[in-house]
Motif scaffolding. Structure first.
Motif, PDB file in Angstrom:
ATOM      1  N   GLU A  19       0.839  -1.210   0.000  1.00 15.57           N
ATOM      2  CA  GLU A  19       0.000   0.000   0.000  1.00 15.57           C
ATOM      3  C   GLU A  19       0.870   1.255   0.000  1.00 15.57           C
ATOM      4  N   LYS A  20       2.139   1.102   0.397  1.00 12.22           N
ATOM      5  CA  LYS A  20       3.108   2.217   0.360  1.00 12.22           C
ATOM      6  C   LYS A  20       4.188   1.928  -0.673  1.00 12.22           C
ATOM      7  N   ARG A  21       3.929   0.995  -1.556  1.00 14.31           N
ATOM      8  CA  ARG A  21       4.892   0.586  -2.580  1.00 14.31           C
ATOM      9  C   ARG A  21       6.196   0.107  -1.937  1.00 14.31           C
ATOM     10  N   HIS A  38       5.258  -3.275  -7.219  1.00 14.14           N
ATOM     11  CA  HIS A  38       6.569  -2.611  -7.169  1.00 14.14           C
ATOM     12  C   HIS A  38       7.446  -3.261  -6.116  1.00 14.14           C
ATOM     13  N   ALA A  71       9.835   1.467  -3.363  1.00 17.34           N
ATOM     14  CA  ALA A  71       9.833   2.877  -3.777  1.00 17.34           C
ATOM     15  C   ALA A  71      10.835   3.725  -3.001  1.00 17.34           C
ATOM     16  N   LEU A  98      13.149   5.454   0.049  1.00 17.72           N
ATOM     17  CA  LEU A  98      12.912   6.136   1.331  1.00 17.72           C
ATOM     18  C   LEU A  98      11.445   6.507   1.476  1.00 17.72           C
ATOM     19  N   ASP A  99      10.895   6.271   2.675  1.00 18.17           N
ATOM     20  CA  ASP A  99       9.526   6.732   2.942  1.00 18.17           C
ATOM     21  C   ASP A  99       9.550   8.259   3.015  1.00 18.17           C
ATOM     22  N   LEU A 100       9.143   8.863   1.912  1.00 17.41           N
ATOM     23  CA  LEU A 100       9.248  10.322   1.790  1.00 17.41           C
ATOM     24  C   LEU A 100       8.268  11.027   2.723  1.00 17.41           C
ATOM     25  N   LYS A 101       7.137  10.363   3.000  1.00 12.16           N
ATOM     26  CA  LYS A 101       6.157  11.000   3.908  1.00 12.16           C
ATOM     27  C   LYS A 101       6.716  11.037   5.323  1.00 12.16           C
ATOM     28  N   GLY A 112      16.153   4.337  -2.619  1.00 14.75           N
ATOM     29  CA  GLY A 112      16.538   3.346  -1.610  1.00 14.75           C
ATOM     30  C   GLY A 112      16.139   1.931  -1.997  1.00 14.75           C
ATOM     31  N   TYR A 142      11.937  -1.418 -13.370  1.00 17.21           N
ATOM     32  CA  TYR A 142      12.736  -0.272 -13.801  1.00 17.21           C
ATOM     33  C   TYR A 142      13.544   0.277 -12.635  1.00 17.21           C
ATOM     34  N   GLU A 153      16.685  10.864  -6.575  1.00 23.68           N
ATOM     35  CA  GLU A 153      17.071  11.737  -5.461  1.00 23.68           C
ATOM     36  C   GLU A 153      17.222  13.194  -5.894  1.00 23.68           C
ATOM     37  N   ARG A 179      14.006  14.928  -6.098  1.00 19.43           N
ATOM     38  CA  ARG A 179      13.366  15.092  -4.778  1.00 19.43           C
ATOM     39  C   ARG A 179      14.147  16.070  -3.899  1.00 19.43           C
ATOM     40  N   GLY A 193      21.457   7.658   0.651  1.00 24.59           N
ATOM     41  CA  GLY A 193      21.990   7.502   2.005  1.00 24.59           C
ATOM     42  C   GLY A 193      22.051   6.059   2.459  1.00 24.59           C
TER      43      GLY A 193
HETATM   44  C1  1HE Z   1       5.108   6.363  -0.796  1.00 27.00           C
HETATM   45  C2  1HE Z   1       6.319   6.260  -1.504  1.00 27.00           C
HETATM   46  C3  1HE Z   1       7.475   6.690  -0.845  1.00 27.00           C
HETATM   47  C4  1HE Z   1       4.749   5.542  -2.762  1.00 27.00           C
HETATM   48  N1  1HE Z   1       7.356   7.187   0.391  1.00 27.00           N
HETATM   49  N2  1HE Z   1       5.041   6.853   0.419  1.00 27.00           N
HETATM   50  N3  1HE Z   1      11.322   7.466  -3.872  1.00 27.00           N
HETATM   51  C5  1HE Z   1      10.660   8.041  -4.885  1.00 27.00           C
HETATM   52  O1  1HE Z   1      10.924   9.156  -5.272  1.00 27.00           O
HETATM   53  C6  1HE Z   1       9.531   7.239  -5.479  1.00 27.00           C
HETATM   54  C7  1HE Z   1       8.219   7.792  -4.987  1.00 27.00           C
HETATM   55  N4  1HE Z   1       7.086   6.972  -5.435  1.00 27.00           N
HETATM   56  C8  1HE Z   1       6.616   7.027  -6.713  1.00 27.00           C
HETATM   57  O2  1HE Z   1       7.147   7.674  -7.585  1.00 27.00           O
HETATM   58  C9  1HE Z   1       5.373   6.213  -7.006  1.00 27.00           C
HETATM   59  O3  1HE Z   1       4.664   6.029  -5.787  1.00 27.00           O
HETATM   60  C10 1HE Z   1       5.673   4.829  -7.627  1.00 27.00           C
HETATM   61  C11 1HE Z   1       6.142   5.011  -9.050  1.00 27.00           C
HETATM   62  C12 1HE Z   1       6.696   4.032  -6.821  1.00 27.00           C
HETATM   63  C13 1HE Z   1       4.376   3.987  -7.630  1.00 27.00           C
HETATM   64  O4  1HE Z   1       3.352   4.699  -8.298  1.00 27.00           O
HETATM   65  P1  1HE Z   1       1.845   4.166  -8.187  1.00 27.00           P
HETATM   66  O5  1HE Z   1       1.012   5.055  -9.084  1.00 27.00           O
HETATM   67  O6  1HE Z   1       1.790   2.704  -8.402  1.00 27.00           O
HETATM   68  O7  1HE Z   1       1.412   4.376  -6.651  1.00 27.00           O
HETATM   69  P2  1HE Z   1       1.149   5.734  -5.865  1.00 27.00           P
HETATM   70  O8  1HE Z   1      -0.297   6.076  -5.943  1.00 27.00           O
HETATM   71  O9  1HE Z   1       2.108   6.793  -6.222  1.00 27.00           O
HETATM   72  O10 1HE Z   1       1.529   5.291  -4.357  1.00 27.00           O
HETATM   73  C14 1HE Z   1       0.652   4.491  -3.578  1.00 27.00           C
HETATM   74  C15 1HE Z   1       0.814   4.961  -2.147  1.00 27.00           C
HETATM   75  O11 1HE Z   1       2.150   4.710  -1.746  1.00 27.00           O
HETATM   76  C16 1HE Z   1       0.606   6.459  -2.022  1.00 27.00           C
HETATM   77  O12 1HE Z   1       0.071   6.705  -0.744  1.00 27.00           O
HETATM   78  P3  1HE Z   1      -1.500   7.082  -0.544  1.00 27.00           P
HETATM   79  O13 1HE Z   1      -1.595   7.371   0.913  1.00 27.00           O
HETATM   80  O14 1HE Z   1      -1.776   8.256  -1.433  1.00 27.00           O
HETATM   81  O15 1HE Z   1      -2.252   5.834  -0.961  1.00 27.00           O
HETATM   82  C17 1HE Z   1       2.017   6.994  -2.058  1.00 27.00           C
HETATM   83  O16 1HE Z   1       2.157   8.241  -1.411  1.00 27.00           O
HETATM   84  C18 1HE Z   1       2.745   5.913  -1.302  1.00 27.00           C
HETATM   85  N5  1HE Z   1       4.164   5.906  -1.632  1.00 27.00           N
HETATM   86  N6  1HE Z   1       6.067   5.735  -2.711  1.00 27.00           N
HETATM   87  C19 1HE Z   1       6.164   7.256   0.989  1.00 27.00           C
HETATM   88  N7  1HE Z   1       8.683   6.583  -1.407  1.00 27.00           N
HETATM   89  C20 1HE Z   1      18.387   6.793   2.432  1.00 27.00           C
HETATM   90  S1  1HE Z   1      18.127   7.930   1.245  1.00 27.00           S
HETATM   91  C21 1HE Z   1      17.182   7.171   0.005  1.00 27.00           C
HETATM   92  C22 1HE Z   1      16.639   8.216  -0.900  1.00 27.00           C
HETATM   93  C23 1HE Z   1      15.505   7.706  -1.761  1.00 27.00           C
HETATM   94  O17 1HE Z   1      15.046   6.609  -1.632  1.00 27.00           O
HETATM   95  S2  1HE Z   1      14.926   8.818  -2.914  1.00 27.00           S
HETATM   96  C24 1HE Z   1      13.675   7.965  -3.751  1.00 27.00           C
HETATM   97  C25 1HE Z   1      12.338   8.131  -3.088  1.00 27.00           C
END
Ligand code: 1HE
Length: 270
Positions: A29-31, A65, A68, A70-73, A117, A135, A140, A143, A148
């Protein structure tokens, strides 16, 4: 022996078949985004795996998936200080080091997003199997953050630092054959099921002596970070232990007596 089922893992489903453990991320649900609690569970699981008797792990995910990142929220809502986020990263490093250096081979079955992450997690596995939906990206830069969880070491090693810089600056996405060509995955399946091949590979891997698998999964990475001088010594030392192990005697005997299979391509036409 540690009982993995006694661990507190609300978001990782475990199942075993023979000597292979399947560990499935269960936050679709949070991917399967990685929050502090999920990282805690990964640390605990992969600290326990080497003491559990499991001989290989298939790491996979529920939903469309793999992960996705880091939990960005959580990151946004916690509005962390620099020192706090540094501690978060130390947890990620611990989790992923436990995966890479536990001595137990880990095969990642990938699908959909393997981003940020999520790619850091996948790159700690020893083998990555992708399907047609998989994919890889490092969003980063877009965003406004930085890797990290070890990507500067592991992803840079997989694809080279210049490709990694491009991925982070431009958000470039790799998938399918291109992802194979740049080294992000070692296998690409035709359909949308990477798990079947990951299980087949794991079933093959567990037939090797565990000490050989431990050396292969740990020593090559450690040695690659040593000076040439130290590396040769370490390699000789490890080979001294592994190549004289009791478990290799029957296998060597089989070769000497011509009962063991030869190392050559199968005669079956593909
Ligand atoms: C999340 C996250 C997340 C989804 N943190 N909640 N990562 C990213 O930049 C990727 C961010 N995510 C996305 O681009 C998309 O969610 C996906 C392409 C992965 C999937 O898209 P989709 O259309 O299948 O799903 P969705 O509707 O975007 O997401 C479903 C729910 O998951 C939704 O929450 P809801 O409450 O609206 O249902 C999203 O907010 C939630 N969700 N991804 C929190 N990442 C140690 S440093 C590491 C640095 C990084 O990892 S940067 C990369 C971060």
């Amino acid at each position: 022996m540690t009982d993995l089922n006694a661990l507190d893992l609300p978001n990782i489903a475990l199942s075993t078949q023979g000597d292979v453990l399947t560990a499935r991320l269960m936050k679709s649900e949070k991917r399967n985004a990685l929050d502090e609690e999920m990282i805690r569970q990964l640390i605990d699981l992969f600290a326990a795996v080497p003491k559990s008797g499991v001989k290989a792990v298939v790491l996979c995910a529920d939903g469309p998936h793999f992960c996705a990142g880091l939990d960005l929220k959580e990151h946004y809502n916690k509005d962390r200080s620099a020192a706090e986020f540094m501690q978060v990263c130390r947890g990620w490093h611990q989790a992923f080091n436990n995966i890479q250096h536990g001595g137990v081979p880990v095969v990642a079955a990938l699908k959909g997003a393997v981003v940020g992450g999520g790619l850091e997690l996948a790159s700690a596995a020893h083998i990555r199997v992708a399907d047609q939906t998989t994919y890889f990206a490092l969003p980063e830069g877009q965003r406004g953050i930085f890797t990290g969880g070890g990507a500067t070491v592991r992803v840079a090693e997989l694809v080279g630092k210049h490709r990694m810089i491009d991925m982070m600056l431009t958000g470039r996405i790799y998938m399918k054959q291109e992802a194979m060509d740049v080294g992000l995955c070692q296998y690409l399946v035709a359909g949308e099921d990477s798990e079947t091949l990951a299980q087949e590979l794991a079933a093959k891997i567990v037939q090797n002596p565990s000490l050989s698998n431990m050396a292969i999964t740990s020593a090559i990475d450690h040695i690659s970070h040593m000076s040439g001088h130290d590396a040769y010594f370490a390699e000789a030392f490890i080979a001294g232990v592994v190549n004289t192990q009791e478990a290799s005697r029957d296998r060597l005997k089989g070769f000497v007596e011509k009962t063991a299979p030869k190392t050559k391509p199968s005669q079956t036409p593909s």
